[in-house]
Design a protein around this motif. Structure first.
Motif, short mmCIF file in Angstrom:
data_model
loop_
_atom_site.label_atom_id
_atom_site.label_comp_id
_atom_site.label_asym_id
_atom_site.label_seq_id
_atom_site.Cartn_x
_atom_site.Cartn_y
_atom_site.Cartn_z
N SER A 25 45.68 43.28 51.73
CA SER A 25 45.25 44.74 51.80
C SER A 25 45.81 45.69 50.58
CB SER A 25 45.31 45.23 53.24
OG SER A 25 46.56 45.48 53.67
N GLY A 26 45.38 46.43 50.25
CA GLY A 26 45.96 47.43 49.22
C GLY A 26 44.81 47.80 48.43
N PRO A 27 45.04 49.00 47.30
CA PRO A 27 44.07 49.03 46.40
C PRO A 27 43.72 48.15 45.47
CG PRO A 27 45.90 50.83 46.76
CD PRO A 27 46.42 49.51 47.51
N THR A 28 42.34 48.01 45.29
CA THR A 28 41.84 47.00 44.46
C THR A 28 42.39 45.69 44.57
OG1 THR A 28 43.33 47.50 42.40
CG2 THR A 28 41.42 48.94 42.75
N ILE A 29 42.85 45.52 45.82
CA ILE A 29 43.26 43.91 45.99
C ILE A 29 42.29 42.93 45.91
CG2 ILE A 29 42.53 43.87 48.35
CD1 ILE A 29 46.03 42.90 46.70
N SER A 30 40.86 43.27 45.91
CA SER A 30 40.01 42.25 45.56
C SER A 30 39.81 41.79 44.24
CB SER A 30 38.56 42.81 46.09
OG SER A 30 38.19 43.78 45.32
N ARG A 31 40.41 42.74 43.19
CA ARG A 31 40.47 42.29 41.79
C ARG A 31 41.84 41.47 41.46
NH1 ARG A 31 36.54 44.52 38.57
NH2 ARG A 31 34.89 45.41 39.82
N TYR A 32 42.63 41.01 42.52
CA TYR A 32 43.92 40.40 42.28
C TYR A 32 43.53 38.92 42.47
CZ TYR A 32 46.96 44.30 42.81
OH TYR A 32 47.63 45.68 42.48
N ALA A 33 44.26 38.02 41.27
CA ALA A 33 44.34 36.65 41.38
C ALA A 33 45.17 36.28 42.63
CB ALA A 33 45.09 35.86 40.20
N ILE A 51 43.62 31.13 42.61
CA ILE A 51 42.01 31.26 42.31
C ILE A 51 42.07 32.61 41.59
CG2 ILE A 51 42.30 32.16 44.81
CD1 ILE A 51 39.34 31.17 44.97
N ASN A 52 41.24 32.71 40.80
CA ASN A 52 40.96 34.18 40.16
C ASN A 52 40.07 35.17 40.99
OD1 ASN A 52 38.24 33.01 40.04
ND2 ASN A 52 37.76 33.88 37.97
N TRP A 53 40.08 36.26 40.53
CA TRP A 53 39.54 37.24 41.62
C TRP A 53 37.95 37.13 42.01
CZ3 TRP A 53 35.60 40.92 40.85
CH2 TRP A 53 35.06 41.10 39.76
N THR A 54 37.18 36.57 41.02
CA THR A 54 36.01 36.15 41.44
C THR A 54 35.77 34.90 42.23
OG1 THR A 54 35.26 34.63 39.42
CG2 THR A 54 35.09 37.01 39.30
N GLY A 55 36.69 34.21 42.48
CA GLY A 55 36.60 32.77 43.19
C GLY A 55 36.06 31.53 42.52
N GLY A 56 35.75 32.17 41.17
CA GLY A 56 35.02 31.24 40.28
C GLY A 56 35.90 30.04 39.72
N ARG A 57 37.28 30.34 39.58
CA ARG A 57 37.96 29.46 39.09
C ARG A 57 39.15 29.00 39.99
NH1 ARG A 57 38.67 30.21 32.62
NH2 ARG A 57 36.38 30.35 31.99
N THR A 58 39.74 27.71 40.31
CA THR A 58 40.77 27.49 40.90
C THR A 58 41.56 26.46 40.14
OG1 THR A 58 39.15 25.61 41.82
CG2 THR A 58 39.39 27.69 42.93
N TYR A 59 42.76 26.34 40.62
CA TYR A 59 43.68 25.55 39.81
C TYR A 59 44.77 24.91 41.18
CZ TYR A 59 42.38 28.79 36.38
OH TYR A 59 41.71 29.74 35.44
N TYR A 60 45.22 23.78 40.59
CA TYR A 60 45.99 22.99 41.68
C TYR A 60 47.04 22.14 41.01
CZ TYR A 60 41.75 23.78 44.68
OH TYR A 60 40.87 24.26 45.43
N THR A 61 48.04 22.14 41.83
CA THR A 61 49.19 21.25 41.26
C THR A 61 48.70 19.84 41.63
OG1 THR A 61 51.28 20.74 41.31
CG2 THR A 61 50.37 21.20 43.60
N ARG A 77 32.92 42.37 48.75
CA ARG A 77 32.61 42.87 50.15
C ARG A 77 33.43 44.30 50.40
NH1 ARG A 77 33.68 38.34 54.44
NH2 ARG A 77 31.87 37.44 53.34
N ASP A 78 34.78 44.16 49.84
CA ASP A 78 35.47 45.35 50.12
C ASP A 78 36.54 45.06 49.21
OD1 ASP A 78 37.04 46.79 53.30
OD2 ASP A 78 37.61 47.18 51.18
N SER A 79 36.90 46.20 48.59
CA SER A 79 37.87 46.26 47.21
C SER A 79 39.16 46.27 47.96
CB SER A 79 37.28 47.56 46.16
OG SER A 79 37.71 48.59 47.00
N THR A 80 39.41 46.77 49.05
CA THR A 80 40.82 47.12 49.64
C THR A 80 41.16 46.02 50.42
OG1 THR A 80 40.15 48.35 51.46
CG2 THR A 80 40.31 49.59 49.33
#
Length: 127
Positions: A25-33, A51-61, A77-80
């Motif tokens: 939770s937090g300001p514009t948290i939905s835009r964070y990786a 995972i990037n902010w859109t969820g479209g790119r994922t990375y793994y070890t 859904r909710d930017s915060t």
């Protein structure tokens, strides 16, 4: 102020599955990786997945690529508020660690240069 709260850790046998959650939770948290790291005593914190902010790119070890899956709620859904998940399948004793979620305002990376961290949740896999 950004807050991260992890849940879902526990003690399981090898081969079992667990799903970790991290409520952010937090300001514009939905835009964070968002990412998951893990750490065992005496070792450095290790990158697990991101995972990037859109969820479209994922990375793994490499050690978890075919067993773990990272996902997140829709950023629209909710930017915060946003939750990131780590589905862990076919767990091995070497997956035992404290798992931390982390977020950053830039693109996802595999080093610990993240802006905010959760308190960690213990995952123990018995053989």
């Amino acid at each position: 102020q950004v807050q991260l709260v992890e849940s879902g850790g526990g003690l399981v046998q090898a081969g079992a599955s667990l799903r970790l959650s991290c409520a952010a939770s937090g300001p514009t948290i939905s835009r964070y990786a968002m990412a998951w790291f893990r750490q065992t005593p005496g070792k450095e914190r290790e990158f697990v997945a991101a995972i990037n902010w859109t969820g479209g790119r994922t990375y793994y070890t490499d050690s978890v690529r075919d067993r773990f899956a990272i996902s997140r709620d829709s950023a629209l859904r909710d930017s915060t508020k946003n939750t990131v998940y780590l589905q862990m399948n076919s767990l091995k004793p070497e997956d035992t660690a404290v798992y931390y979620c982390a977020v950053r305002s830039g693109p996802p990376i595999a080093t610990p240069n993240y802006d905010y961290w959760g308190q960690g949740t213990q995952v123990t896999v018995s053989s």
